[in-house]
Design a protein around this motif. Structure first.
Motif, PDB file in Angstrom:
ATOM      1  N   UNK A  22       0.814  -1.206   0.000  1.00 24.80           N
ATOM      2  CA  UNK A  22       0.000   0.000   0.000  1.00 24.80           C
ATOM      3  C   UNK A  22       0.858   1.272   0.000  1.00 24.80           C
ATOM      4  N   UNK A  23       0.395   2.308  -0.709  1.00 26.45           N
ATOM      5  CA  UNK A  23       1.009   3.632  -0.667  1.00 26.45           C
ATOM      6  C   UNK A  23       0.237   4.476   0.344  1.00 26.45           C
ATOM      7  N   UNK A  24       0.938   5.061   1.308  1.00 27.76           N
ATOM      8  CA  UNK A  24       0.276   5.693   2.445  1.00 27.76           C
ATOM      9  C   UNK A  24      -0.167   7.132   2.194  1.00 27.76           C
ATOM     10  N   UNK A  25       0.244   7.757   1.110  1.00 30.44           N
ATOM     11  CA  UNK A  25      -0.011   9.187   0.925  1.00 30.44           C
ATOM     12  C   UNK A  25      -1.510   9.515   0.854  1.00 30.44           C
ATOM     13  N   UNK A  26      -2.321   8.601   0.310  1.00 32.10           N
ATOM     14  CA  UNK A  26      -3.755   8.865   0.192  1.00 32.10           C
ATOM     15  C   UNK A  26      -4.592   8.052   1.173  1.00 32.10           C
ATOM     16  N   UNK A  27      -3.950   7.459   2.156  1.00 34.91           N
ATOM     17  CA  UNK A  27      -4.654   6.729   3.216  1.00 34.91           C
ATOM     18  C   UNK A  27      -4.813   7.668   4.411  1.00 34.91           C
ATOM     19  N   UNK A  28      -5.972   7.619   5.054  1.00 36.96           N
ATOM     20  CA  UNK A  28      -6.175   8.394   6.263  1.00 36.96           C
ATOM     21  C   UNK A  28      -6.698   7.482   7.370  1.00 36.96           C
ATOM     22  N   UNK A  29      -6.070   7.595   8.531  1.00 34.22           N
ATOM     23  CA  UNK A  29      -6.610   6.988   9.741  1.00 34.22           C
ATOM     24  C   UNK A  29      -7.285   8.093  10.537  1.00 34.22           C
ATOM     25  N   UNK A  30      -8.531   7.895  10.883  1.00 32.97           N
ATOM     26  CA  UNK A  30      -9.295   8.891  11.633  1.00 32.97           C
ATOM     27  C   UNK A  30      -9.489   8.369  13.049  1.00 32.97           C
ATOM     28  N   UNK A  39     -10.395   3.577   9.238  1.00 33.64           N
ATOM     29  CA  UNK A  39      -9.442   3.588   8.135  1.00 33.64           C
ATOM     30  C   UNK A  39     -10.181   3.974   6.863  1.00 33.64           C
ATOM     31  N   UNK A  40      -9.646   4.972   6.149  1.00 37.11           N
ATOM     32  CA  UNK A  40     -10.255   5.428   4.902  1.00 37.11           C
ATOM     33  C   UNK A  40      -9.275   5.197   3.767  1.00 37.11           C
ATOM     34  N   UNK A  41      -9.714   4.414   2.775  1.00 34.04           N
ATOM     35  CA  UNK A  41      -8.869   4.025   1.649  1.00 34.04           C
ATOM     36  C   UNK A  41      -9.341   4.710   0.370  1.00 34.04           C
ATOM     37  N   UNK A  42      -8.448   4.966  -0.574  1.00 34.33           N
ATOM     38  CA  UNK A  42      -8.874   5.503  -1.875  1.00 34.33           C
ATOM     39  C   UNK A  42      -9.701   4.466  -2.635  1.00 34.33           C
ATOM     40  N   UNK A  83     -13.499  13.523  -0.928  1.00 33.24           N
ATOM     41  CA  UNK A  83     -12.111  13.919  -1.170  1.00 33.24           C
ATOM     42  C   UNK A  83     -11.651  15.049  -0.261  1.00 33.24           C
ATOM     43  N   UNK A  84     -12.591  15.807   0.320  1.00 30.12           N
ATOM     44  CA  UNK A  84     -12.222  16.894   1.226  1.00 30.12           C
ATOM     45  C   UNK A  84     -11.508  16.373   2.466  1.00 30.12           C
ATOM     46  N   UNK A  85     -11.716  15.104   2.778  1.00 26.18           N
ATOM     47  CA  UNK A  85     -11.059  14.517   3.945  1.00 26.18           C
ATOM     48  C   UNK A  85      -9.540  14.606   3.829  1.00 26.18           C
ATOM     49  N   UNK A  86      -9.030  14.504   2.593  1.00 27.27           N
ATOM     50  CA  UNK A  86      -7.581  14.539   2.383  1.00 27.27           C
ATOM     51  C   UNK A  86      -6.989  15.914   2.666  1.00 27.27           C
ATOM     52  N   UNK A  87      -7.837  16.941   2.725  1.00 27.36           N
ATOM     53  CA  UNK A  87      -7.359  18.308   2.963  1.00 27.36           C
ATOM     54  C   UNK A  87      -7.364  18.672   4.443  1.00 27.36           C
ATOM     55  N   UNK A  88      -7.944  17.829   5.278  1.00 29.83           N
ATOM     56  CA  UNK A  88      -8.022  18.149   6.711  1.00 29.83           C
ATOM     57  C   UNK A  88      -6.644  18.059   7.365  1.00 29.83           C
ATOM     58  N   UNK A  92       1.556  13.445  11.253  1.00 30.06           N
ATOM     59  CA  UNK A  92       2.261  12.408  10.502  1.00 30.06           C
ATOM     60  C   UNK A  92       2.940  11.486  11.500  1.00 30.06           C
ATOM     61  N   UNK A  93       2.493  10.242  11.526  1.00 33.34           N
ATOM     62  CA  UNK A  93       3.026   9.234  12.440  1.00 33.34           C
ATOM     63  C   UNK A  93       3.920   8.296  11.637  1.00 33.34           C
ATOM     64  N   UNK A  94       5.194   8.240  12.027  1.00 33.39           N
ATOM     65  CA  UNK A  94       6.145   7.399  11.306  1.00 33.39           C
ATOM     66  C   UNK A  94       6.231   6.030  11.949  1.00 33.39           C
ATOM     67  N   UNK A  95       5.966   5.017  11.147  1.00 30.16           N
ATOM     68  CA  UNK A  95       6.143   3.624  11.554  1.00 30.16           C
ATOM     69  C   UNK A  95       7.173   3.026  10.593  1.00 30.16           C
ATOM     70  N   UNK A  96       8.432   3.040  11.005  1.00 29.44           N
ATOM     71  CA  UNK A  96       9.501   2.655  10.093  1.00 29.44           C
ATOM     72  C   UNK A  96       9.558   3.635   8.935  1.00 29.44           C
ATOM     73  N   UNK A  97       9.449   3.127   7.704  1.00 23.77           N
ATOM     74  CA  UNK A  97       9.454   3.989   6.525  1.00 23.77           C
ATOM     75  C   UNK A  97       8.055   4.430   6.118  1.00 23.77           C
ATOM     76  N   UNK A  98       7.059   4.038   6.867  1.00 18.16           N
ATOM     77  CA  UNK A  98       5.680   4.364   6.519  1.00 18.16           C
ATOM     78  C   UNK A  98       5.284   5.690   7.184  1.00 18.16           C
ATOM     79  N   UNK A  99       4.910   6.677   6.377  1.00 15.36           N
ATOM     80  CA  UNK A  99       4.426   7.963   6.886  1.00 15.36           C
ATOM     81  C   UNK A  99       2.900   7.925   6.881  1.00 15.36           C
ATOM     82  N   UNK A 100       2.324   7.752   8.057  1.00 14.86           N
ATOM     83  CA  UNK A 100       0.889   7.528   8.180  1.00 14.86           C
ATOM     84  C   UNK A 100       0.212   8.826   8.628  1.00 14.86           C
ATOM     85  N   UNK A 101      -0.788   9.264   7.854  1.00 14.03           N
ATOM     86  CA  UNK A 101      -1.514  10.491   8.172  1.00 14.03           C
ATOM     87  C   UNK A 101      -2.705  10.158   9.075  1.00 14.03           C
ATOM     88  N   UNK A 102      -2.735  10.804  10.237  1.00 11.87           N
ATOM     89  CA  UNK A 102      -3.785  10.538  11.224  1.00 11.87           C
ATOM     90  C   UNK A 102      -4.577  11.820  11.455  1.00 11.87           C
TER      91      UNK A 102
END
Length: 431
Positions: A22-30, A39-42, A83-88, A92-102
């Motif tokens: 998975x690519x994390x840039x467009x994933x959001x954890x709320x 978890x919100x997926x594209x 799609x407005x959710x991505x603008x909120x 940024x929570x780093x888990x190893x090399x994964x940059x997770x947007x919360x």
């Protein structure tokens, strides 16, 4: 039992289990106000709804009570925001090399989640005096530097933002000389839609500790003193977000407007803000959103370093995207308050360790990197020093300055004033 501190990692593991590439840039954890996770997926990722059902099953088992619902995962198009959710705003929570947007849904707003904006060159230099606890001499240091600046011919605006433990108004103004209104009065009138800026001419009064030039805005004005039973009722409403036709205005935005109105009316050369102590939601505004130099007062106690580690560790999640002009982290400066000379090396080592573990980058050579040598006096971790002297314990300027010699003040605060002068000159150069 899954706990709060484990839930986010378990959610990430569940996602990786079902979508290992998975690519994390467009994933959001709320994370909702209770701490439960969604978890919100594209949409394009979910080609087969059975995959989503599998993810919901894994998430529910992994998160237990921290699963947001029986189906904690959804596609972006299934949410109310789309799609407005991505603008909120998101940390940024780093888990190893994964940059997770919360995305944090919080009861007290989003002031801690907003990264500081670009520097604003339109206002006078601002300095925020902050500490985790009271009793470290923060307000005394502010009052005496304000006096020093006025003696040098500058006009100074002092704003008491410590609404729950107001002190500067009492320290720098006679009781009979308080203005009609203070910070809290402006905030409560603004909240209901009254023209709060009409209060500004009656929000500051000249302090008697200098002949001229020192304007003081107390936390509460004399109108509150005349009706003291209303103080706590005002306080409960001062921090609220202001609803409007475009959604709501955060406390940070409201306070910015108030400060701009005060600066426009009183035209100061320098603005000094006494912040509330601790880690309350409103402290985020004074530390991050006033475009100010931030002085972090600390005493060499384990409880102090633990508190700053909590604060800076959170701020690390906001430091992922570097600003185009400068770096807000570089505007913080540690202050060793009530310092003992023999403890300087220990304080310096602990301060450097704190910054290295949290807000400093591994190397200053990386793009936008922030890193310093332990002995670099210009670095945020290298402290300005205010030695402990008993005569300044429980010090009240209006009462005590008349019996104080200038040499006594210079001996204790001279080095501190010099360090602040350098910060002031750097701020002027930028402006």
């Amino acid at each position: 039992m899954v706990t709060f501190d484990q839930a986010l990692d378990k959610a990430i593991d569940a996602i990786l289990h079902c979508y290992p590439d998975i690519q994390w840039s467009d994933i959001r954890l709320v994370r909702d106000m209770q701490g439960k996770l969604f978890v919100v997926l594209p949409d394009e990722l979910v080609e087969d709804r059975s995959e989503m059902e599998r993810l919901n099953e894994v998430l529910t088992g992994a998160l237990q009570h921290y699963a947001g619902s029986a189906s904690p995962a959804a596609c972006l198009s299934d949410t109310l925001s789309g799609a407005e959710l991505l603008k909120e705003p998101a940390i940024v929570y780093y888990r190893g090399d994964h940059a997770v947007h919360v995305i944090e849904r919080r009861a007290m707003g989003e002031n801690w989640l907003l990264e500081p904006g670009q520097p604003d060159l339109s206002h006078p230099p601002r300095f925020v005096f902050f500490s985790l606890k009271g009793g470290v001499g923060r307000s005394t240091a502010l009052a005496l530097w304000a006096r020093q600046l006025c003696q040098e011919g500058k006009s100074v605006l002092v704003v008491d933002m410590d609404l729950e433990a107001p002190g500067l108004g009492a320290q720098l103004l006679e009781q009979s000389g308080k203005p009609l209104y203070g910070v809290a009065d402006w905030l409560v009138e603004d909240l209901v839609g009254n023209p709060a800026d009409s209060l500004v001419p009656d929000m500051a009064q000249q302090s008697p500790v200098v002949p001229a030039g020192l304007w003081v805005v107390p936390a509460f004005g004399s109108t509150t003193d005349q009706a003291p039973q209303n103080m706590l009722a005002k306080l409960a409403r001062a921090y609220l977000e202001k609803p409007n036709s475009e959604g709501s205005q955060l406390f940070a935005q409201r306070l910015q407007r108030m400060l701009q109105a005060l600066e426009y009316h009183y035209q100061p050369d320098v603005v000094l803000v006494d912040s509330r102590a601790g880690l309350h939601e409103t402290v985020a505004t004074t530390l991050l959103h006033l475009d100010a130099e931030v002085l972090c007062f600390a005493v060499d106690l384990e409880v102090t370093w633990q508190g700053y580690r909590y604060l800076f560790s959170h701020l690390t999640q906001l430091a992922q995207q570097k600003l185009q002009q400068g770096d807000w982290r570089d505007r913080f400066k540690m202050v060793s308050a009530r310092a003992m000379p023999e403890n300087f090396e220990r304080f310096l080592d602990r301060s450097y360790g704190l910054w290295t573990d949290t807000l400093y980058d591994e190397s200053s050579e990386e793009v936008g990197g922030l890193s310093f040598d332990v002995r670099d006096e210009a670095a945020p971790h290298y402290p300005l020093i205010i030695p402990r002297v008993d005569v300044f314990e429980a010090f009240e300027p209006c009462r005590d300055l008349r019996r104080m010699h200038e040499a006594q003040i210079a001996a204790v605060f001279g080095a501190f004033f010099s360090g602040l002068q350098s910060c002031l000159e750097a701020s002027r150069d930028q402006n």
